[in-house]
Design a protein around this motif. Structure first.
Motif, PDB file in Angstrom:
ATOM      1  N   LYS A  12       0.833  -1.212   0.000  1.00 33.55           N
ATOM      2  CA  LYS A  12       0.000   0.000   0.000  1.00 33.55           C
ATOM      3  C   LYS A  12       0.864   1.258   0.000  1.00 33.55           C
ATOM      4  O   LYS A  12       0.598   2.223  -0.718  1.00 33.55           O
ATOM      5  CB  LYS A  12      -0.927  -0.005   1.234  1.00 33.55           C
ATOM      6  N   THR A  33     -10.180   7.958   1.576  1.00 30.44           N
ATOM      7  CA  THR A  33     -10.288   7.469   2.963  1.00 30.44           C
ATOM      8  C   THR A  33      -9.873   5.998   3.012  1.00 30.44           C
ATOM      9  O   THR A  33     -10.082   5.263   2.049  1.00 30.44           O
ATOM     10  CB  THR A  33     -11.745   7.644   3.445  1.00 30.44           C
ATOM     11  N   SER A  35      -6.896   2.901   4.788  1.00 34.07           N
ATOM     12  CA  SER A  35      -5.489   2.760   5.180  1.00 34.07           C
ATOM     13  C   SER A  35      -4.544   3.128   4.038  1.00 34.07           C
ATOM     14  O   SER A  35      -3.496   3.750   4.264  1.00 34.07           O
ATOM     15  CB  SER A  35      -5.216   1.341   5.672  1.00 34.07           C
ATOM     16  N   THR A  36      -4.884   2.765   2.796  1.00 35.07           N
ATOM     17  CA  THR A  36      -4.006   3.103   1.663  1.00 35.07           C
ATOM     18  C   THR A  36      -3.976   4.620   1.469  1.00 35.07           C
ATOM     19  O   THR A  36      -2.911   5.215   1.254  1.00 35.07           O
ATOM     20  CB  THR A  36      -4.489   2.409   0.372  1.00 35.07           C
ATOM     21  N   SER A  37      -5.138   5.230   1.578  1.00 35.92           N
ATOM     22  CA  SER A  37      -5.194   6.700   1.471  1.00 35.92           C
ATOM     23  C   SER A  37      -4.429   7.360   2.603  1.00 35.92           C
ATOM     24  O   SER A  37      -3.804   8.412   2.412  1.00 35.92           O
ATOM     25  CB  SER A  37      -6.651   7.173   1.474  1.00 35.92           C
ATOM     26  N   ASP A  89      -7.391   7.833  -4.188  1.00 40.15           N
ATOM     27  CA  ASP A  89      -8.194   7.070  -3.221  1.00 40.15           C
ATOM     28  C   ASP A  89      -7.898   5.584  -3.365  1.00 40.15           C
ATOM     29  O   ASP A  89      -7.407   5.125  -4.411  1.00 40.15           O
ATOM     30  CB  ASP A  89      -9.690   7.355  -3.490  1.00 40.15           C
ATOM     31  N   ALA A  91      -9.360   1.388  -2.833  1.00 35.30           N
ATOM     32  CA  ALA A  91     -10.530   0.620  -3.285  1.00 35.30           C
ATOM     33  C   ALA A  91     -10.529  -0.721  -2.570  1.00 35.30           C
ATOM     34  O   ALA A  91      -9.493  -1.176  -2.080  1.00 35.30           O
ATOM     35  CB  ALA A  91     -10.477   0.414  -4.795  1.00 35.30           C
ATOM     36  N   ASP A  92     -11.702  -1.325  -2.511  1.00 32.74           N
ATOM     37  CA  ASP A  92     -11.806  -2.669  -1.909  1.00 32.74           C
ATOM     38  C   ASP A  92     -11.595  -3.752  -2.951  1.00 32.74           C
ATOM     39  O   ASP A  92     -11.034  -4.801  -2.652  1.00 32.74           O
ATOM     40  CB  ASP A  92     -13.175  -2.822  -1.235  1.00 32.74           C
ATOM     41  N   LYS A 102     -16.113   0.243  -3.553  1.00 36.76           N
ATOM     42  CA  LYS A 102     -15.574   1.070  -2.483  1.00 36.76           C
ATOM     43  C   LYS A 102     -16.602   1.188  -1.353  1.00 36.76           C
ATOM     44  O   LYS A 102     -17.764   0.890  -1.542  1.00 36.76           O
ATOM     45  CB  LYS A 102     -15.232   2.477  -3.017  1.00 36.76           C
ATOM     46  N   GLY A 103     -16.099   1.626  -0.214  1.00 42.44           N
ATOM     47  CA  GLY A 103     -17.017   1.845   0.900  1.00 42.44           C
ATOM     48  C   GLY A 103     -16.743   0.952   2.089  1.00 42.44           C
ATOM     49  O   GLY A 103     -17.463   1.003   3.087  1.00 42.44           O
ATOM     50  N   GLY A 104     -15.657   0.151   1.986  1.00 43.63           N
ATOM     51  CA  GLY A 104     -15.282  -0.678   3.131  1.00 43.63           C
ATOM     52  C   GLY A 104     -15.042   0.175   4.374  1.00 43.63           C
ATOM     53  O   GLY A 104     -15.304  -0.251   5.497  1.00 43.63           O
ATOM     54  N   GLY A 105     -14.559   1.380   4.142  1.00 42.78           N
ATOM     55  CA  GLY A 105     -14.319   2.304   5.269  1.00 42.78           C
ATOM     56  C   GLY A 105     -15.518   3.189   5.558  1.00 42.78           C
ATOM     57  O   GLY A 105     -15.462   4.057   6.430  1.00 42.78           O
ATOM     58  N   GLY A 106     -16.598   3.002   4.792  1.00 39.11           N
ATOM     59  CA  GLY A 106     -17.838   3.723   5.076  1.00 39.11           C
ATOM     60  C   GLY A 106     -17.899   5.141   4.544  1.00 39.11           C
ATOM     61  O   GLY A 106     -18.776   5.908   4.933  1.00 39.11           O
ATOM     62  N   ALA A 107     -16.993   5.494   3.623  1.00 40.84           N
ATOM     63  CA  ALA A 107     -16.957   6.892   3.157  1.00 40.84           C
ATOM     64  C   ALA A 107     -17.383   7.013   1.695  1.00 40.84           C
ATOM     65  O   ALA A 107     -17.069   7.999   1.031  1.00 40.84           O
ATOM     66  CB  ALA A 107     -15.554   7.459   3.347  1.00 40.84           C
ATOM     67  N   GLU A 111     -16.638  10.005  -1.053  1.00 42.56           N
ATOM     68  CA  GLU A 111     -15.601   9.603  -2.012  1.00 42.56           C
ATOM     69  C   GLU A 111     -16.129   9.707  -3.445  1.00 42.56           C
ATOM     70  O   GLU A 111     -15.411  10.147  -4.353  1.00 42.56           O
ATOM     71  CB  GLU A 111     -15.150   8.167  -1.731  1.00 42.56           C
ATOM     72  N   LYS A 129      -5.976  -6.527  -4.496  1.00 41.30           N
ATOM     73  CA  LYS A 129      -7.345  -5.998  -4.691  1.00 41.30           C
ATOM     74  C   LYS A 129      -7.846  -6.217  -6.127  1.00 41.30           C
ATOM     75  O   LYS A 129      -9.015  -5.970  -6.420  1.00 41.30           O
ATOM     76  CB  LYS A 129      -7.374  -4.498  -4.381  1.00 41.30           C
TER      77      LYS A 129
HETATM   78  C1  5RP Z   1     -13.362   3.720   2.198  1.00 39.83           C
HETATM   79  C2  5RP Z   1     -12.884   3.029   0.968  1.00 39.83           C
HETATM   80  C3  5RP Z   1     -11.465   2.569   0.948  1.00 39.83           C
HETATM   81  O1  5RP Z   1     -10.820   3.147  -0.118  1.00 39.83           O
HETATM   82  C4  5RP Z   1     -11.446   1.077   0.797  1.00 39.83           C
HETATM   83  O2  5RP Z   1     -12.222   0.506   1.848  1.00 39.83           O
HETATM   84  C5  5RP Z   1     -10.017   0.530   0.857  1.00 39.83           C
HETATM   85  O3  5RP Z   1      -9.530   0.618   2.154  1.00 39.83           O
HETATM   86  P1  5RP Z   1      -8.043   0.288   2.527  1.00 39.83           P
HETATM   87  O4  5RP Z   1      -7.181   1.261   1.803  1.00 39.83           O
HETATM   88  O5  5RP Z   1      -8.004   0.453   4.032  1.00 39.83           O
HETATM   89  O6  5RP Z   1      -7.754  -1.138   2.111  1.00 39.83           O
HETATM   90  O7  5RP Z   1     -13.582   2.848   0.008  1.00 39.83           O
HETATM   91  O8  5RP Z   1     -14.724   4.004   2.123  1.00 39.83           O
END
Ligand code: 5RP
Length: 262
Positions: A12, A33, A35-37, A89, A91-92, A102-107, A111, A129
């Motif tokens: 990442k 949003t 961890s990668t961001s 940004d 992505a999941d 996207k949206g694993g982090g709820g944003a 986004e 990914k």
């Molecule tokens: C947040 C997202 C993130 O970009 C996605 O969940 C990837 O997360 P991570 O970088 O922690 O693997 O869409 O809403």
């Protein structure tokens, strides 16, 4: 030097390090949003300081805003700007068409708003990914709290009408309470096993009245940067259709790790 970083975090951070090369003085930058961001924001903070860049950053979540300020980036609210030069940004999941889940982090709502108003949307991720077919990762859908059971049932009807035979819908929780997005909405995670036509699914989901937005990003990614933990970086320019694979500069990577104090 990088002993405390997990393999995934190495990947990442490598993708993040490469992505900030696209940022130039004077740009308005959308900050994703996750961890990668977060790695990217830390890299960008360093780059802005080192190169004395004047950047204006638009965060996609409260947590991103806090981190951006901590690393010295100037942030403004999304209601102060109409267009971003570039958004970076995570992505999941990313498929071969560069459709994103996207949206694993709820944003996902913020986004998507920011990505849709960016001249350039750069997606960064560890190479794990990349998938052939979306669906193994549950599809997040942001919904209004009001009438949640109605919305859930109407989403289930939509999925049935689109022949998603194997499906279940879970309400994302935060401990004993439903997870709340920064905008005060909830998230339904759709377990679909396999997503066929993402564009059709996305538009049908968004027709359900209680749906605020869904986590499918169709035709939004301009550049994808994927890295592994050995420093191999694949950069795909989606519009131009070319892919470059090369190795990250590991001396620069080690110096970055040291500067970030990892
Ligand atoms: C947040 C997202 C993130 O970009 C996605 O969940 C990837 O997360 P991570 O970088 O922690 O693997 O869409 O809403």
């Amino acid at each position: 030097m990088t002993g405390s970083l997990s393999s995934v975090d190495k990947a990442k951070l490598t993708a993040a390090m490469r992505s900030v090369e696209y940022i130039e003085d004077g740009m308005c930058v959308g900050l994703g949003t996750g961890s990668t961001s977060s790695w990217m924001i830390r890299c960008l903070g360093l780059k802005a300081r080192r190169e004395n860049l004047n950047l204006t950053c638009v965060p996609t979540s409260n947590s991103t805003e806090k981190l951006a300020r901590q690393v010295g980036l100037k942030t403004i609210d999304a209601d102060k700007v109409k267009e971003m030069d570039v958004t970076i940004d995570g992505a999941d999941q990313v498929d071969g068409e560069f459709t994103l889940v996207k949206g694993g982090g709820g944003a996902l709502l913020r986004e998507k708003i920011i990505a849709s108003s960016s001249s350039l949307m750069i997606v960064i991720a560890d190479s794990g990914k990349r998938v052939e077919t979306l669906g193994a990762y549950p599809l997040p859908v942001e919904v209004a709290p009001f009438g949640l059971p109605i919305t859930k049932s109407q989403i289930d009807d939509v999925l049935g009408s689109l022949n998603y035979i194997s499906r279940s819908i879970g309400l994302r929780m935060n401990g004993s309470k439903p997870f709340a997005t920064d905008g005060g909405n909830h998230i339904l995670d759709l377990n679909l096993a396999r997503i066929g036509n993402a564009g059709v699914l996305s538009s049908h989901l968004n027709m359900v009245p209680g749906v605020v937005e869904n986590g499918l990003f169709v035709n939004m990614c301009d550049i994808g940067i994927f890295a592994d933990d050995k420093g191999t970086v694949e950069t795909r320019n989606v519009k131009e259709g070319d892919t470059r694979t090369d190795d990250a500069d590991m001396h620069a990577f080690d110096a970055l790790v040291a500067e970030l104090g990892i």
